[in-house]
Write an enzyme that holds these catalytic residues in place. Structure first.
Site, PDB file in Angstrom:
ATOM      1  N   GLU A 152      32.295  57.958 -20.370  1.00 25.04           N
ATOM      2  CA  GLU A 152      32.874  59.102 -19.656  1.00 25.04           C
ATOM      3  C   GLU A 152      33.433  58.640 -18.307  1.00 25.04           C
ATOM      4  O   GLU A 152      32.669  58.237 -17.418  1.00 25.04           O
ATOM      5  CB  GLU A 152      31.805  60.186 -19.457  1.00 25.04           C
ATOM      6  CG  GLU A 152      32.408  61.492 -18.999  1.00 25.04           C
ATOM      7  CD  GLU A 152      31.374  62.613 -18.852  1.00 25.04           C
ATOM      8  OE1 GLU A 152      30.269  62.498 -19.403  1.00 25.04           O
ATOM      9  OE2 GLU A 152      31.694  63.599 -18.165  1.00 25.04           O
ATOM     10  N   LYS A 158      22.519  67.924 -18.054  1.00 21.90           N
ATOM     11  CA  LYS A 158      23.435  66.953 -18.669  1.00 21.90           C
ATOM     12  C   LYS A 158      24.083  66.128 -17.569  1.00 21.90           C
ATOM     13  O   LYS A 158      24.186  64.907 -17.672  1.00 21.90           O
ATOM     14  CB  LYS A 158      24.489  67.675 -19.513  1.00 21.90           C
ATOM     15  CG  LYS A 158      25.378  66.763 -20.339  1.00 21.90           C
ATOM     16  CD  LYS A 158      26.556  66.176 -19.587  1.00 21.90           C
ATOM     17  CE  LYS A 158      27.400  65.277 -20.482  1.00 21.90           C
ATOM     18  NZ  LYS A 158      28.482  64.603 -19.743  1.00 21.90           N
ATOM     19  N   ASP A 200      15.727  52.134 -23.649  1.00 24.43           N
ATOM     20  CA  ASP A 200      15.816  53.150 -24.706  1.00 24.43           C
ATOM     21  C   ASP A 200      16.199  54.493 -24.082  1.00 24.43           C
ATOM     22  O   ASP A 200      15.343  55.226 -23.573  1.00 24.43           O
ATOM     23  CB  ASP A 200      14.454  53.225 -25.405  1.00 24.43           C
ATOM     24  CG  ASP A 200      14.462  54.113 -26.630  1.00 24.43           C
ATOM     25  OD1 ASP A 200      15.279  55.044 -26.685  1.00 24.43           O
ATOM     26  OD2 ASP A 200      13.626  53.875 -27.519  1.00 24.43           O
ATOM     27  N   HIS A 255      37.986  65.161 -13.098  1.00 27.11           N
ATOM     28  CA  HIS A 255      37.804  64.688 -14.473  1.00 27.11           C
ATOM     29  C   HIS A 255      39.127  64.307 -15.105  1.00 27.11           C
ATOM     30  O   HIS A 255      39.275  63.237 -15.666  1.00 27.11           O
ATOM     31  CB  HIS A 255      37.176  65.797 -15.322  1.00 27.11           C
ATOM     32  CG  HIS A 255      35.701  65.690 -15.393  1.00 27.11           C
ATOM     33  ND1 HIS A 255      35.018  65.659 -16.578  1.00 27.11           N
ATOM     34  CD2 HIS A 255      34.766  65.588 -14.433  1.00 27.11           C
ATOM     35  CE1 HIS A 255      33.725  65.562 -16.338  1.00 27.11           C
ATOM     36  NE2 HIS A 255      33.559  65.526 -15.040  1.00 27.11           N
TER      37      HIS A 255
HETATM   38  P1  NDP Z   1       7.656  44.999 -26.628  1.00 30.56           P
HETATM   39  O1  NDP Z   1       7.142  45.258 -27.969  1.00 30.56           O
HETATM   40  O2  NDP Z   1       8.729  43.977 -26.494  1.00 30.56           O
HETATM   41  O3  NDP Z   1       6.422  44.635 -25.707  1.00 30.56           O
HETATM   42  C1  NDP Z   1       6.606  44.145 -24.417  1.00 30.56           C
HETATM   43  C2  NDP Z   1       6.285  42.697 -24.407  1.00 30.56           C
HETATM   44  O4  NDP Z   1       6.717  42.155 -23.167  1.00 30.56           O
HETATM   45  C3  NDP Z   1       4.782  42.483 -24.473  1.00 30.56           C
HETATM   46  O5  NDP Z   1       4.387  42.200 -25.772  1.00 30.56           O
HETATM   47  C4  NDP Z   1       4.554  41.323 -23.540  1.00 30.56           C
HETATM   48  O6  NDP Z   1       4.298  40.166 -24.258  1.00 30.56           O
HETATM   49  C5  NDP Z   1       5.884  41.076 -22.838  1.00 30.56           C
HETATM   50  N1  NDP Z   1       5.687  41.011 -21.399  1.00 30.56           N
HETATM   51  C6  NDP Z   1       6.041  39.979 -20.606  1.00 30.56           C
HETATM   52  N2  NDP Z   1       5.745  40.225 -19.331  1.00 30.56           N
HETATM   53  C7  NDP Z   1       5.169  41.462 -19.301  1.00 30.56           C
HETATM   54  C8  NDP Z   1       4.659  42.269 -18.249  1.00 30.56           C
HETATM   55  N3  NDP Z   1       4.673  41.860 -16.982  1.00 30.56           N
HETATM   56  N4  NDP Z   1       4.176  43.478 -18.568  1.00 30.56           N
HETATM   57  C9  NDP Z   1       4.180  43.925 -19.856  1.00 30.56           C
HETATM   58  N5  NDP Z   1       4.628  43.186 -20.881  1.00 30.56           N
HETATM   59  C10 NDP Z   1       5.136  41.967 -20.620  1.00 30.56           C
HETATM   60  O7  NDP Z   1       8.260  46.307 -25.924  1.00 30.56           O
HETATM   61  P2  NDP Z   1       7.603  47.690 -25.596  1.00 30.56           P
HETATM   62  O8  NDP Z   1       6.200  47.813 -26.057  1.00 30.56           O
HETATM   63  O9  NDP Z   1       7.884  47.940 -24.173  1.00 30.56           O
HETATM   64  O10 NDP Z   1       8.458  48.692 -26.496  1.00 30.56           O
HETATM   65  C11 NDP Z   1       9.773  49.005 -26.125  1.00 30.56           C
HETATM   66  C12 NDP Z   1      10.640  49.068 -27.351  1.00 30.56           C
HETATM   67  O11 NDP Z   1      10.080  49.978 -28.293  1.00 30.56           O
HETATM   68  C13 NDP Z   1      12.017  49.574 -27.060  1.00 30.56           C
HETATM   69  O12 NDP Z   1      12.932  48.723 -27.688  1.00 30.56           O
HETATM   70  C14 NDP Z   1      12.042  50.951 -27.716  1.00 30.56           C
HETATM   71  O13 NDP Z   1      13.337  51.289 -28.114  1.00 30.56           O
HETATM   72  C15 NDP Z   1      11.116  50.762 -28.874  1.00 30.56           C
HETATM   73  N6  NDP Z   1      10.473  51.931 -29.461  1.00 30.56           N
HETATM   74  C16 NDP Z   1      10.519  53.184 -28.891  1.00 30.56           C
HETATM   75  C17 NDP Z   1       9.886  54.244 -29.483  1.00 30.56           C
HETATM   76  C18 NDP Z   1       9.876  55.560 -28.783  1.00 30.56           C
HETATM   77  O14 NDP Z   1      10.268  55.646 -27.635  1.00 30.56           O
HETATM   78  N7  NDP Z   1       9.435  56.652 -29.435  1.00 30.56           N
HETATM   79  C19 NDP Z   1       9.161  54.089 -30.764  1.00 30.56           C
HETATM   80  C20 NDP Z   1       9.102  52.719 -31.233  1.00 30.56           C
HETATM   81  C21 NDP Z   1       9.757  51.701 -30.598  1.00 30.56           C
HETATM   82  P3  NDP Z   1       2.881  39.416 -24.189  1.00 30.56           P
HETATM   83  O15 NDP Z   1       2.411  39.516 -25.567  1.00 30.56           O
HETATM   84  O16 NDP Z   1       3.218  38.062 -23.721  1.00 30.56           O
HETATM   85  O17 NDP Z   1       2.013  40.147 -23.213  1.00 30.56           O
END
Ligand code: NDP
Length: 416
Positions: A77, A255, A271, A368
């Site tokens: 947009e 919005k 997300d 716009h």
């Molecule tokens: P991840 O599954 O990628 O988990 C985050 C990873 O980042 C951890 O496993 C961790 O790995 C690593 N990490 C590194 N540094 C850090 C830190 N300082 N703090 C925390 N983690 C760290 O992502 P999320 O769990 O955040 O999930 C987000 C994703 O899930 C998005 O892509 C979203 O679109 C999707 N999603 C959304 C849903 C919803 O909103 N309803 C449903 C399902 C999925 P380590 O193991 O090394 O700690």
């Protein structure tokens, strides 16, 4: 000296490098127009058949908690970036936006349906919180090592359902996958105690822990060419009052708030559906859908406030795979989830200010349609330097596709 928007794209990128906001590698990434590497693209979606580029624009000088930030926006947009810059400029007249960020928590719900003895189940679960925490830690040990993990467990009976809420600290991640992993493991444990599997075990995109941002702007700073600041500020406040009682207005207001927040969420590789769902659910938390922002005037000052929950992450998900998302983080000086939440809440507030000011002033369409002319020129088939010439010609007169096509045909006839 030319303003940022008057520079060419290459000059803008160079200006950001000169200001120390981008590295030369970042500049190359921006200017290369390179798509995602194929290996990345096919791992980010099923059935990949192509890529879908969108432009990245920049909000300059968004002042938040005493520091000035440049926030990248990705979207289709045309007026969103201009409005956000305009809002950021007005907010600076009041010293910028002040933001308070709550602790970053994401909740999951493990739900059981139609248990034979729901009251007994509630008592059993409440008595076993230590075991639940141990199971959660075993499900995702690394988040516990990082200082996060399951923080609290709440149990409630809701009609024929028993709902167990797991409050998780996902540290610097958005947390959806982390929380779902924990929820499923805890769900299996509870199911073994209750001799019945859970109905669902999944995070919630709802949170009533909102990020709160406020601004106090001298009314003079919102004056338009046609009306003084006090008048414009009063009309902004009255429009805000109306949004409190009118869902048609509240929805459009929100919005406009999400124009900037969603575009910045995409730029940060996050997300945006989660952010949108959380914001709109929060707007309706009283049972009535209300505006996320409020404006009032007191002592020649326009006071604005936004309250919005923001489920964001600076690691995890697609953030690491999308190199431009890392670039957007560096550009904005975002290091933590709290930084991102503060900037996006402030952005939503100033974006709303610019939109409502235009609405009560010259009207939304003036700005716009001015900006829409470029998109219209491209839609009419203009390419190369025809786009700038046709955009210019479209500024005076009707901005319709038919007229754009007609002017383009004339331009091509002249050339031949
Ligand atoms: P991840 O599954 O990628 O988990 C985050 C990873 O980042 C951890 O496993 C961790 O790995 C690593 N990490 C590194 N540094 C850090 C830190 N300082 N703090 C925390 N983690 C760290 O992502 P999320 O769990 O955040 O999930 C987000 C994703 O899930 C998005 O892509 C979203 O679109 C999707 N999603 C959304 C849903 C919803 O909103 N309803 C449903 C399902 C999925 P380590 O193991 O090394 O700690």
């Amino acid at each position: 000296m030319r303003k940022f928007y008057q520079l060419t794209r290459a000059e803008r990128v160079q200006a950001l490098v000169d200001a120390g906001l981008l590295s030369t590698a970042d500049a190359h990434l921006l200017l290369a127009d390179a798509p995602l590497p194929q290996a990345t693209a096919e791992h980010l979606t099923e059935n990949q058949i192509g890529q879908f580029p969108l432009p990245m624009g920049l909000v300059r000088g968004l002042r938040v908690n005493g520091l000035t930030h440049d926030v990248a926006l990705v979207g289709e947009e045309p007026s969103v970036v201009a409005a956000a810059n305009n809002g950021a400029r007005m907010a600076r007249a009041g010293g910028g936006v002040t933001v308070q960020v709550p602790p970053h928590r994401v909740a999951a719900e493990v739900v059981f349906a139609d248990l034979a003895e729901p009251e007994a189940a509630v008592r059993l679960i409440e008595a076993q919180v230590a075991d639940i925490k141990a199971a959660a830690a075993a499900a995702h040990p690394s988040i516990v090592r990082r200082g996060g993990g399951l923080q609290a467990v709440h149990v409630q009976q809701r009609q024929q359902f028993v709902k167990v809420t797991l409050v998780v600290d996902p540290q610097q991640a958005m947390g959806a996958n982390i929380v779902n992993t924990i929820a499923e493991r805890v769900g299996r444990l509870l199911g073994s105690w209750l001799h019945q599997p859970p109905l669902i075990s999944i995070l919630s995109n709802y949170s009533d822990d909102a990020v709160i941002a406020t601004v106090a702007i001298p009314v003079n700073a919102v004056a338009t060419r046609h009306a003084d600041g006090a008048t414009v500020a009063r009309l902004i406040a009255r429009t805000s009052d109306f949004a409190m009682i009118d869902i048609d207005r509240a929805t459009t207001n929100n919005k406009g708030v999400m124009n900037g927040i969603a575009a910045a969420t995409i730029a940060l590789g996050n997300d945006y559906r989660a952010v949108e769902a959380g914001a709109h659910a929060y707007a309706a938390r009283s049972g009535r859908y209300l505006p996320l922002t409020q404006w009032r005037v007191a002592d020649d000052t326009l006071h604005g406030k936004i309250a919005v929950p923001l489920q964001l992450g600076v690691v995890g998900g697609a953030v690491g795979a999308l190199h431009r998302a890392g670039l957007a983080q560096r550009l904005a000086g975002i290091k933590t989830v709290a930084d991102a939440q503060a900037l996006l809440a402030a952005l939503g507030l100033v974006q709303n200010l610019a939109a409502v000011r235009a609405l009560v002033g010259p009207g939304i369409q003036a700005g716009h349609m001015h900006l829409q002319a470029g998109a219209l020129a491209v839609a009419a088939g203009a390419t190369g330097d025809e786009v700038a010439r046709l955009t210019q010609q479209l500024q005076a007169g009707d901005k319709t596709l038919a007229r754009a096509q007609h002017l383009l045909a004339l331009m091509r006839q002249e050339r031949h």
